[in-house]
Scaffold this motif. Structure first.
Motif, PDB file in Angstrom:
ATOM      1  N   MET A   1       0.842  -1.182   0.000  1.00  0.00           N
ATOM      2  CA  MET A   1       0.000   0.000   0.000  1.00  0.00           C
ATOM      3  C   MET A   1       0.885   1.242   0.000  1.00  0.00           C
ATOM      4  O   MET A   1       1.852   1.332   0.748  1.00  0.00           O
ATOM      5  CB  MET A   1      -0.881  -0.030   1.257  1.00  0.00           C
ATOM      6  N   ALA A   2       0.555   2.188  -0.837  1.00  0.00           N
ATOM      7  CA  ALA A   2       1.358   3.417  -0.945  1.00  0.00           C
ATOM      8  C   ALA A   2       1.214   4.260   0.322  1.00  0.00           C
ATOM      9  O   ALA A   2       0.145   4.322   0.927  1.00  0.00           O
ATOM     10  CB  ALA A   2       0.918   4.219  -2.157  1.00  0.00           C
ATOM     11  N   LYS A   3       2.310   4.866   0.683  1.00  0.00           N
ATOM     12  CA  LYS A   3       2.326   5.724   1.855  1.00  0.00           C
ATOM     13  C   LYS A   3       1.643   7.052   1.503  1.00  0.00           C
ATOM     14  O   LYS A   3       1.817   7.573   0.403  1.00  0.00           O
ATOM     15  CB  LYS A   3       3.795   5.964   2.243  1.00  0.00           C
ATOM     16  N   THR A   4       0.866   7.593   2.427  1.00  0.00           N
ATOM     17  CA  THR A   4       0.208   8.877   2.203  1.00  0.00           C
ATOM     18  C   THR A   4       1.272   9.962   2.091  1.00  0.00           C
ATOM     19  O   THR A   4       2.146  10.066   2.959  1.00  0.00           O
ATOM     20  CB  THR A   4      -0.720   9.207   3.400  1.00  0.00           C
ATOM     21  N   PRO A   5       1.226  10.761   1.026  1.00  0.00           N
ATOM     22  CA  PRO A   5       2.220  11.833   0.892  1.00  0.00           C
ATOM     23  C   PRO A   5       2.146  12.819   2.065  1.00  0.00           C
ATOM     24  O   PRO A   5       1.058  13.188   2.509  1.00  0.00           O
ATOM     25  CB  PRO A   5       1.837  12.528  -0.414  1.00  0.00           C
ATOM     26  N   VAL A   6       3.328  13.189   2.538  1.00  0.00           N
ATOM     27  CA  VAL A   6       3.425  14.174   3.621  1.00  0.00           C
ATOM     28  C   VAL A   6       3.728  15.530   2.993  1.00  0.00           C
ATOM     29  O   VAL A   6       4.645  15.652   2.171  1.00  0.00           O
ATOM     30  CB  VAL A   6       4.542  13.797   4.623  1.00  0.00           C
ATOM     31  N   ILE A   7       2.953  16.540   3.382  1.00  0.00           N
ATOM     32  CA  ILE A   7       3.162  17.899   2.909  1.00  0.00           C
ATOM     33  C   ILE A   7       3.634  18.720   4.110  1.00  0.00           C
ATOM     34  O   ILE A   7       2.946  18.794   5.126  1.00  0.00           O
ATOM     35  CB  ILE A   7       1.859  18.515   2.340  1.00  0.00           C
ATOM     36  N   ALA A   8       4.819  19.299   3.999  1.00  0.00           N
ATOM     37  CA  ALA A   8       5.336  20.162   5.066  1.00  0.00           C
ATOM     38  C   ALA A   8       4.821  21.578   4.821  1.00  0.00           C
ATOM     39  O   ALA A   8       4.861  22.070   3.695  1.00  0.00           O
ATOM     40  CB  ALA A   8       6.860  20.155   5.068  1.00  0.00           C
ATOM     41  N   ILE A   9       4.335  22.215   5.873  1.00  0.00           N
ATOM     42  CA  ILE A   9       3.848  23.587   5.790  1.00  0.00           C
ATOM     43  C   ILE A   9       4.728  24.417   6.724  1.00  0.00           C
ATOM     44  O   ILE A   9       4.785  24.149   7.920  1.00  0.00           O
ATOM     45  CB  ILE A   9       2.372  23.667   6.209  1.00  0.00           C
ATOM     46  N   VAL A  10       5.445  25.385   6.147  1.00  0.00           N
ATOM     47  CA  VAL A  10       6.358  26.216   6.941  1.00  0.00           C
ATOM     48  C   VAL A  10       5.902  27.665   6.813  1.00  0.00           C
ATOM     49  O   VAL A  10       6.053  28.282   5.762  1.00  0.00           O
ATOM     50  CB  VAL A  10       7.824  26.064   6.454  1.00  0.00           C
ATOM     51  N   ASP A  11       5.308  28.176   7.904  1.00  0.00           N
ATOM     52  CA  ASP A  11       4.798  29.552   7.894  1.00  0.00           C
ATOM     53  C   ASP A  11       4.757  30.042   9.336  1.00  0.00           C
ATOM     54  O   ASP A  11       4.326  29.312  10.221  1.00  0.00           O
ATOM     55  CB  ASP A  11       3.391  29.588   7.275  1.00  0.00           C
ATOM     56  N   ASP A  12       5.217  31.267   9.562  1.00  0.00           N
ATOM     57  CA  ASP A  12       5.232  31.802  10.920  1.00  0.00           C
ATOM     58  C   ASP A  12       3.848  32.271  11.376  1.00  0.00           C
ATOM     59  O   ASP A  12       3.649  32.546  12.546  1.00  0.00           O
ATOM     60  CB  ASP A  12       6.259  32.938  11.057  1.00  0.00           C
ATOM     61  N   ASP A  13       2.878  32.321  10.480  1.00  0.00           N
ATOM     62  CA  ASP A  13       1.515  32.742  10.813  1.00  0.00           C
ATOM     63  C   ASP A  13       0.680  31.510  11.156  1.00  0.00           C
ATOM     64  O   ASP A  13       0.417  30.668  10.294  1.00  0.00           O
ATOM     65  CB  ASP A  13       0.919  33.492   9.619  1.00  0.00           C
ATOM     66  N   GLU A  14       0.258  31.422  12.432  1.00  0.00           N
ATOM     67  CA  GLU A  14      -0.470  30.239  12.892  1.00  0.00           C
ATOM     68  C   GLU A  14      -1.763  30.018  12.117  1.00  0.00           C
ATOM     69  O   GLU A  14      -2.119  28.892  11.781  1.00  0.00           O
ATOM     70  CB  GLU A  14      -0.773  30.375  14.390  1.00  0.00           C
ATOM     71  N   GLY A  15      -2.478  31.093  11.783  1.00  0.00           N
ATOM     72  CA  GLY A  15      -3.724  30.976  11.035  1.00  0.00           C
ATOM     73  C   GLY A  15      -3.505  30.390   9.654  1.00  0.00           C
ATOM     74  O   GLY A  15      -4.273  29.543   9.187  1.00  0.00           O
ATOM     75  N   VAL A  16      -2.443  30.841   8.990  1.00  0.00           N
ATOM     76  CA  VAL A  16      -2.114  30.325   7.661  1.00  0.00           C
ATOM     77  C   VAL A  16      -1.724  28.846   7.768  1.00  0.00           C
ATOM     78  O   VAL A  16      -2.173  28.017   6.974  1.00  0.00           O
ATOM     79  CB  VAL A  16      -0.980  31.142   7.006  1.00  0.00           C
ATOM     80  N   ARG A  17      -0.893  28.515   8.765  1.00  0.00           N
ATOM     81  CA  ARG A  17      -0.496  27.109   8.961  1.00  0.00           C
ATOM     82  C   ARG A  17      -1.719  26.229   9.149  1.00  0.00           C
ATOM     83  O   ARG A  17      -1.838  25.176   8.535  1.00  0.00           O
ATOM     84  CB  ARG A  17       0.415  26.948  10.188  1.00  0.00           C
ATOM     85  N   ALA A  18      -2.644  26.672  10.007  1.00  0.00           N
ATOM     86  CA  ALA A  18      -3.836  25.870  10.308  1.00  0.00           C
ATOM     87  C   ALA A  18      -4.724  25.707   9.068  1.00  0.00           C
ATOM     88  O   ALA A  18      -5.196  24.600   8.787  1.00  0.00           O
ATOM     89  CB  ALA A  18      -4.629  26.514  11.442  1.00  0.00           C
ATOM     90  N   SER A  19      -4.929  26.786   8.309  1.00  0.00           N
ATOM     91  CA  SER A  19      -5.811  26.671   7.139  1.00  0.00           C
ATOM     92  C   SER A  19      -5.169  25.822   6.048  1.00  0.00           C
ATOM     93  O   SER A  19      -5.849  25.025   5.396  1.00  0.00           O
ATOM     94  CB  SER A  19      -6.233  28.048   6.617  1.00  0.00           C
ATOM     95  N   LEU A  20      -3.854  25.970   5.838  1.00  0.00           N
ATOM     96  CA  LEU A  20      -3.179  25.136   4.840  1.00  0.00           C
ATOM     97  C   LEU A  20      -3.184  23.665   5.261  1.00  0.00           C
ATOM     98  O   LEU A  20      -3.398  22.780   4.431  1.00  0.00           O
ATOM     99  CB  LEU A  20      -1.743  25.616   4.609  1.00  0.00           C
ATOM    100  N   ALA A  21      -2.954  23.407   6.547  1.00  0.00           N
ATOM    101  CA  ALA A  21      -2.966  22.025   7.038  1.00  0.00           C
ATOM    102  C   ALA A  21      -4.343  21.407   6.830  1.00  0.00           C
ATOM    103  O   ALA A  21      -4.469  20.253   6.406  1.00  0.00           O
ATOM    104  CB  ALA A  21      -2.572  21.974   8.512  1.00  0.00           C
ATOM    105  N   SER A  22      -5.391  22.179   7.089  1.00  0.00           N
ATOM    106  CA  SER A  22      -6.759  21.700   6.892  1.00  0.00           C
ATOM    107  C   SER A  22      -7.015  21.400   5.419  1.00  0.00           C
ATOM    108  O   SER A  22      -7.588  20.354   5.072  1.00  0.00           O
ATOM    109  CB  SER A  22      -7.730  22.759   7.412  1.00  0.00           C
ATOM    110  N   LEU A  23      -6.573  22.287   4.537  1.00  0.00           N
ATOM    111  CA  LEU A  23      -6.737  22.088   3.086  1.00  0.00           C
ATOM    112  C   LEU A  23      -6.002  20.818   2.638  1.00  0.00           C
ATOM    113  O   LEU A  23      -6.557  19.982   1.922  1.00  0.00           O
ATOM    114  CB  LEU A  23      -6.207  23.303   2.322  1.00  0.00           C
ATOM    115  N   VAL A  24      -4.760  20.671   3.081  1.00  0.00           N
ATOM    116  CA  VAL A  24      -3.939  19.514   2.710  1.00  0.00           C
ATOM    117  C   VAL A  24      -4.594  18.210   3.186  1.00  0.00           C
ATOM    118  O   VAL A  24      -4.692  17.243   2.438  1.00  0.00           O
ATOM    119  CB  VAL A  24      -2.509  19.684   3.288  1.00  0.00           C
ATOM    120  N   ARG A  25      -5.082  18.203   4.431  1.00  0.00           N
ATOM    121  CA  ARG A  25      -5.734  16.994   4.968  1.00  0.00           C
ATOM    122  C   ARG A  25      -7.026  16.686   4.215  1.00  0.00           C
ATOM    123  O   ARG A  25      -7.353  15.526   3.990  1.00  0.00           O
ATOM    124  CB  ARG A  25      -5.988  17.133   6.466  1.00  0.00           C
ATOM    125  N   SER A  26      -7.749  17.733   3.788  1.00  0.00           N
ATOM    126  CA  SER A  26      -9.010  17.515   3.060  1.00  0.00           C
ATOM    127  C   SER A  26      -8.751  16.829   1.715  1.00  0.00           C
ATOM    128  O   SER A  26      -9.648  16.203   1.156  1.00  0.00           O
ATOM    129  CB  SER A  26      -9.754  18.837   2.858  1.00  0.00           C
TER     130      SER A  26
END
Length: 126
Positions: A1-26
């Protein structure tokens, strides 16, 4: 089974990190968020992500400095840059160094998804 791709999000803005992480997980990917390039560089190289989404303007190490350090140490994976302060000079520099996309902030979810899917499609073939 293929491993789920990991996307690293590097941003000093917590709101941006959270929204990008949510988008990536979706999209069905795994999101690893870092508040700085320094935090990301503490990760072992064997844990490199399938792709990174990074802010350009960050304290201590900017996104383009992070990219330069990764390239210098042989760590290569697609990087999507996002910035609230787009500049042709920085765009040309990061794209010449191998960045996959250079987006202004805010960017639409569709634009981010397009860049991410293109980056992962290109990366999988290497």
């Amino acid at each position: 089974m293929a491993k789920t791709p990991v996307i690293a999000i590097v941003d000093d803005d917590e709101g941006v990190r959270a929204s990008l992480a949510s988008l990536v997980r979706s999209l069905g990917y795994e999101a690893h968020a870092y508040k700085s390039g320094v935090d990301f560089l503490q990760e072992p190289p064997q844990d490199d992500p399938a792709c990174m989404i990074a802010d350009v303007q960050m304290p201590i190490i900017t996104g383009d400095e992070l990219q330069a350090r990764l390239v210098a140490s042989g760590r290569r994976f697609p990087i999507i840059f996002m910035t609230a302060f787009p500049s042709d000079t920085v765009r040309q520099r990061v794209m010449a160094a191998g960045a996959h996309c250079y987006l202004g902030k805010p960017s639409s979810g569709d634009e981010i998804i397009r860049c991410l899917e293109e980056a992962l499609a290109g990366h999988a073939s290497h």
